[in-house]
Design a protein around this motif. Structure first.
Motif, short mmCIF file in Angstrom:
data_model
loop_
_atom_site.label_atom_id
_atom_site.label_comp_id
_atom_site.label_asym_id
_atom_site.label_seq_id
_atom_site.Cartn_x
_atom_site.Cartn_y
_atom_site.Cartn_z
N ALA A 89 0.84 -1.20 0.00
CA ALA A 89 0.00 0.00 0.00
C ALA A 89 0.88 1.26 0.00
O ALA A 89 0.65 2.19 -0.79
CB ALA A 89 -0.93 -0.01 1.22
N VAL A 90 1.90 1.29 0.86
CA VAL A 90 2.76 2.49 0.95
C VAL A 90 3.63 2.60 -0.31
O VAL A 90 3.80 3.69 -0.86
CB VAL A 90 3.62 2.45 2.24
CG1 VAL A 90 4.55 3.66 2.31
CG2 VAL A 90 2.73 2.40 3.48
N TYR A 91 4.15 1.47 -0.76
CA TYR A 91 5.00 1.45 -1.97
C TYR A 91 4.23 2.03 -3.16
O TYR A 91 4.72 2.88 -3.90
CB TYR A 91 5.41 -0.01 -2.21
CG TYR A 91 6.31 -0.27 -3.39
CD1 TYR A 91 7.47 0.48 -3.60
CD2 TYR A 91 6.03 -1.31 -4.29
CE1 TYR A 91 8.31 0.20 -4.67
CE2 TYR A 91 6.86 -1.59 -5.35
CZ TYR A 91 8.00 -0.83 -5.54
OH TYR A 91 8.83 -1.10 -6.61
N ARG A 92 2.99 1.59 -3.30
CA ARG A 92 2.15 2.07 -4.42
C ARG A 92 1.89 3.57 -4.29
O ARG A 92 1.89 4.30 -5.26
CB ARG A 92 0.82 1.29 -4.44
CG ARG A 92 0.96 -0.15 -4.90
CD ARG A 92 -0.37 -0.88 -4.77
NE ARG A 92 -1.40 -0.24 -5.56
CZ ARG A 92 -1.63 -0.47 -6.84
NH1 ARG A 92 -0.91 -1.36 -7.49
NH2 ARG A 92 -2.58 0.15 -7.48
N PHE A 107 10.75 9.23 -18.87
CA PHE A 107 10.98 7.85 -18.42
C PHE A 107 11.12 7.77 -16.90
O PHE A 107 11.53 8.74 -16.25
CB PHE A 107 12.27 7.30 -19.02
CG PHE A 107 12.21 7.07 -20.50
CD1 PHE A 107 11.66 5.90 -21.02
CD2 PHE A 107 12.71 8.01 -21.40
CE1 PHE A 107 11.61 5.68 -22.39
CE2 PHE A 107 12.67 7.79 -22.76
CZ PHE A 107 12.12 6.62 -23.27
N ALA A 108 10.84 6.57 -16.38
CA ALA A 108 11.13 6.25 -14.98
C ALA A 108 11.85 4.91 -14.96
O ALA A 108 11.55 4.04 -15.80
CB ALA A 108 9.84 6.15 -14.17
N CYS A 109 12.77 4.74 -14.05
CA CYS A 109 13.50 3.47 -13.96
C CYS A 109 13.51 3.00 -12.51
O CYS A 109 13.93 3.74 -11.61
CB CYS A 109 14.93 3.69 -14.46
SG CYS A 109 15.97 2.26 -14.19
N PHE A 110 13.01 1.80 -12.27
CA PHE A 110 13.04 1.21 -10.93
C PHE A 110 13.82 -0.10 -10.98
O PHE A 110 13.56 -0.94 -11.85
CB PHE A 110 11.61 0.94 -10.42
CG PHE A 110 11.12 1.97 -9.43
CD1 PHE A 110 11.31 3.32 -9.66
CD2 PHE A 110 10.47 1.58 -8.27
CE1 PHE A 110 10.87 4.27 -8.75
CE2 PHE A 110 10.02 2.51 -7.34
CZ PHE A 110 10.22 3.87 -7.58
N VAL A 111 14.74 -0.26 -10.05
CA VAL A 111 15.48 -1.52 -9.96
C VAL A 111 14.87 -2.32 -8.81
O VAL A 111 14.82 -1.82 -7.67
CB VAL A 111 16.98 -1.25 -9.67
CG1 VAL A 111 17.75 -2.56 -9.59
CG2 VAL A 111 17.57 -0.34 -10.74
N VAL A 112 14.40 -3.51 -9.12
CA VAL A 112 13.79 -4.34 -8.07
C VAL A 112 14.21 -5.80 -8.23
O VAL A 112 14.45 -6.26 -9.33
CB VAL A 112 12.23 -4.30 -8.09
CG1 VAL A 112 11.69 -2.98 -7.63
CG2 VAL A 112 11.67 -4.65 -9.45
N GLY A 128 6.41 -7.70 -10.71
CA GLY A 128 5.05 -7.62 -11.26
C GLY A 128 4.22 -6.57 -10.52
O GLY A 128 3.47 -5.81 -11.14
N GLU A 129 4.37 -6.54 -9.20
CA GLU A 129 3.63 -5.54 -8.40
C GLU A 129 4.08 -4.13 -8.78
O GLU A 129 3.28 -3.19 -8.80
CB GLU A 129 3.85 -5.76 -6.90
CG GLU A 129 3.26 -7.06 -6.35
CD GLU A 129 1.73 -7.08 -6.38
OE1 GLU A 129 1.10 -6.02 -6.58
OE2 GLU A 129 1.16 -8.17 -6.21
#
Ligand SMILES: C[S@@+](CC[C@H](N)C(=O)[O-])C[C@H]1O[C@@H](n2cnc3c(N)ncnc32)[C@H](O)[C@@H]1O
Length: 219
Positions: A89-92, A107-112, A128-129
């Motif tokens: 919830a907080v991450y979103r 653009f946005a870039c997230f490393v997960v 996926g989330e």
């Protein structure tokens, strides 16, 4: 490191992390390495800090905690110390607030990295989330790259879990790149690349490549 690289490239960088220690260390590095264009680092909870930043950005980059893979602190605001439901919830919400600050056609870039549910052993599907969270803010997945992590030690690390349970070891994280806006506008964002492509020396090369692709498609 992201802030330093951005500053070296002549960008204005604003970074947020809950860890005051981490931020203090970043600021010290910035003073030494990029004294003329120091990044702005803010110590605080992204959930409350991001909506207050009041600036627009050309790029969004993030590396969140991979849920409980590493618990960074016992601060209640630290998303690595939350339940999975709270974390999501907080991450979103943080992603939502961050995307609001991003300009259109950017653009946005997230490393997960993915993590397993410690009780069931199944993957939680954090990549996926993350894709879902961005999609819900109107940003679609544009590139998905793999960051290869320590491969050499994998046979040692994986021993028992593969032997008994057929669980593969992990040697990668996902580099997810999203786009906000109209992707037809992307070439206009990089006019210097277009110039290179249309420079006299390249015109013939590009034309030949196009001819080759057309012939291949027909055959
Ligand atoms: C994987 S590390 C990334 C570190 C560094 N910011 C980077 O991008 O390389 C995850 C970081 O998230 C931070 N963190 C956890 N909860 C947070 C929150 N609510 N707001 C801001 N940062 C948070 C932790 O302190 C930790 O440093």
């Amino acid at each position: 490191m992201r802030g330093i690289v951005a500053s070296v490239l002549g960008r204005n960088y604003v970074g947020v992390d809950l860890s005051a220690r981490q931020i203090a260390a970043n600021i010290e590095q910035g003073k030494l390495i990029v004294p003329g264009n120091q990044p702005t680092w803010i110590a605080g909870d992204s959930l409350t800090v991001v909506p207050e930043i009041g600036l627009e950005f050309d790029f969004l980059v993030g590396c969140p905690p991979y849920f409980d893979l590493e618990v960074y602190s016992n601060d209640k605001r630290d998303i690595s110390s939350m339940s999975w439901e709270q974390f999501l919830a907080v991450y979103r919400k943080i992603i939502f607030e961050s995307v609001k600050l991003l300009r259109q056609d950017r653009f946005a870039c997230f490393v997960v990295g993915d993590i397993r549910d410690k009780k069931t052993g199944y993957y939680r599907n954090l990549p996926g989330e993350t894709v879902k969270a961005f999609a819900d803010c109107g940003m679609s997945l544009y590139n998905d790259a793999i960051l290869v992590t320590a491969v050499g030690s994998l046979p040692i690390r994986v021993g028992h879990q593969f032997g008994s349970y057929r669980k593969l070891g992990k040697a990668h994280q996902n580099v997810l790149i999203f786009f906000k806006g109209n992707q037809k506008h992307i070439p206009q964002l990089f006019p210097e690349e277009n110039e290179k492509e249309h420079a006299p020396a390249n015109v013939e090369k590009v034309a030949n490549e196009k001819k080759y692709r057309t012939r291949k498609a027909k055959s």
